[in-house]
Scaffold this motif. Structure first.
Motif, short mmCIF file in Angstrom:
data_model
loop_
_atom_site.label_atom_id
_atom_site.label_comp_id
_atom_site.label_asym_id
_atom_site.label_seq_id
_atom_site.Cartn_x
_atom_site.Cartn_y
_atom_site.Cartn_z
N TYR A 1 0.84 -1.21 0.00
CA TYR A 1 0.00 0.00 0.00
C TYR A 1 0.87 1.25 0.00
O TYR A 1 0.54 2.24 -0.67
CB TYR A 1 -0.93 -0.01 1.22
CG TYR A 1 -1.77 1.23 1.33
CD1 TYR A 1 -2.59 1.62 0.27
CD2 TYR A 1 -1.74 2.02 2.47
CE1 TYR A 1 -3.37 2.77 0.36
CE2 TYR A 1 -2.51 3.17 2.56
CZ TYR A 1 -3.32 3.53 1.51
OH TYR A 1 -4.08 4.67 1.60
N ILE A 2 1.98 1.21 0.73
CA ILE A 2 2.92 2.33 0.72
C ILE A 2 3.45 2.54 -0.69
O ILE A 2 3.59 3.68 -1.16
CB ILE A 2 4.09 2.08 1.70
CG1 ILE A 2 3.57 2.01 3.14
CG2 ILE A 2 5.14 3.17 1.56
CD1 ILE A 2 2.90 3.26 3.64
N LEU A 3 3.73 1.45 -1.41
CA LEU A 3 4.18 1.56 -2.80
C LEU A 3 3.09 2.17 -3.68
O LEU A 3 3.38 2.93 -4.61
CB LEU A 3 4.59 0.19 -3.34
CG LEU A 3 5.88 -0.41 -2.77
CD1 LEU A 3 6.13 -1.79 -3.38
CD2 LEU A 3 7.07 0.51 -3.02
N LEU A 4 1.83 1.83 -3.38
CA LEU A 4 0.72 2.45 -4.12
C LEU A 4 0.70 3.95 -3.90
O LEU A 4 0.53 4.73 -4.85
CB LEU A 4 -0.62 1.85 -3.67
CG LEU A 4 -1.12 0.60 -4.38
CD1 LEU A 4 -2.43 0.15 -3.76
CD2 LEU A 4 -1.31 0.86 -5.87
N ILE A 5 0.88 4.37 -2.65
CA ILE A 5 0.89 5.79 -2.33
C ILE A 5 2.04 6.49 -3.05
O ILE A 5 1.89 7.62 -3.56
CB ILE A 5 1.03 6.00 -0.80
CG1 ILE A 5 -0.23 5.48 -0.08
CG2 ILE A 5 1.24 7.48 -0.46
CD1 ILE A 5 -0.12 5.52 1.42
N LEU A 6 3.18 5.82 -3.13
CA LEU A 6 4.36 6.40 -3.77
C LEU A 6 4.33 6.25 -5.29
O LEU A 6 5.25 6.72 -5.98
CB LEU A 6 5.64 5.73 -3.23
CG LEU A 6 5.93 5.93 -1.74
CD1 LEU A 6 7.14 5.10 -1.33
CD2 LEU A 6 6.16 7.40 -1.42
#
Length: 279
Positions: free
Chosen positions: A176-181
């Motif tokens: 999810y952090i990768l999605l945000i980034l």
């Protein structure tokens, strides 16, 4: 350690790897539910410059004593195997069977979080407040919007650093952090197509994140175990909004259509959660 125990650790590592591929699920969550979180963090925090000296000298006996390689290697190779084997499958399931996939993980995390809290018998106001703080922080991640970043070497390294730090925490999904980034599909495609340059840069960022973040988590578990577990359990429950099966444009919506199968899967995952060894 027997072959059977190593095989079990390998399978637990595979479960962590699969979860790390799914936005909303944390490998740390699965490690906590499977009862290997504390040992996993303890092994990672022990990595330092001596580890590399032992490795260069092929002194695996000292390296094993330092890092508990009999535990760490099966888990690590299990995680790695899942990431490479299942990256394409997870992309397919997220596209065509997202409701069923998320129903399973929603039930698993929901019931297991409750079990983790009840096992520690919260009794004080501080105990319940710690769970509540974790719950609020977990909920807040739902309102974070995606940002767009370049695909430069530094941004890929930074994405690896931040994502692995999140993966170590139950309730915070590295995917999810990768999605945000804006790096989730980019890295999934890089893994599926074996783009080794991107994978290497991302891995170096991940290693840096592990070396810095695991020590902090280990300190908290060692000195404030109950409060840390209460907080992480609340974090897991709060982050459930990211794996709610029915979403439209990243917004939670009410169930539509046939919900019998998702409910059955939800109940089934609850049964599984009560048979998992937790911390």
């Amino acid at each position: 350690m027997s072959l059977k125990n190593r095989s079990i650790l390998f399978l637990k590592g595979m479960a962590m790897g699969i979860s790390d591929l799914i936005p909303g699920i944390s490998g740390g969550t699965i490690a906590l539910l499977l009862g290997i979180y504390k040992d996993f963090i303890s092994s990672l925090k022990s990595i330092n410059y001596k580890s590399f000296i032992y490795l260069i000298k092929f002194d695996f006996k000292k390296l094993n004593n330092q890092l508990n390689l009999c535990f760490l290697l099966p888990v690590f190779f299990g995680i790695l195997s899942s990431i490479f084997i299942f990256s394409s499958l997870i992309s397919f399931l997220l596209l065509d069977y997202k409701i069923l996939l998320f129903s399973f993980f929603f039930g698993l995390i929901f019931f297991s979080s409750i079990r983790l809290v009840s096992n520690l018998n919260p009794s004080s106001t501080l105990d319940f407040l710690t769970v509540f703080v974790g719950l609020v922080i977990g909920l807040s991640f739902f309102f974070v919007s995606s940002i767009s970043t370049s695909n430069s070497i530094f941004s890929i390294f930074l994405a690896g650093f931040i994502a692995i730090s999140a993966m170590l925490l139950p309730g915070i999904s590295g995917s999810y952090i990768l999605l945000i980034l804006g790096k989730y599909e980019f890295m999934l495609d890089s893994i599926s197509s074996f783009n080794w340059i991107n994978i290497l840069i991302f891995s170096l960022g991940a290693i840096a994140g592990i070396l810095s973040f695991s020590k902090m988590i280990h300190y908290l578990l060692k000195n404030y175990y109950r409060s840390t577990i209460f907080f992480l359990s609340g974090l897991m429950m709060g982050a459930l909004n990211k794996v709610w099966p029915w979403q439209l444009d990243n917004k939670i919506v009410l169930p539509e259509g046939d919900i019998l199968i998702p409910i059955i899967i939800f109940i089934f995952s609850g049964i599984i959660s009560y048979n998992l060894k937790s911390e």
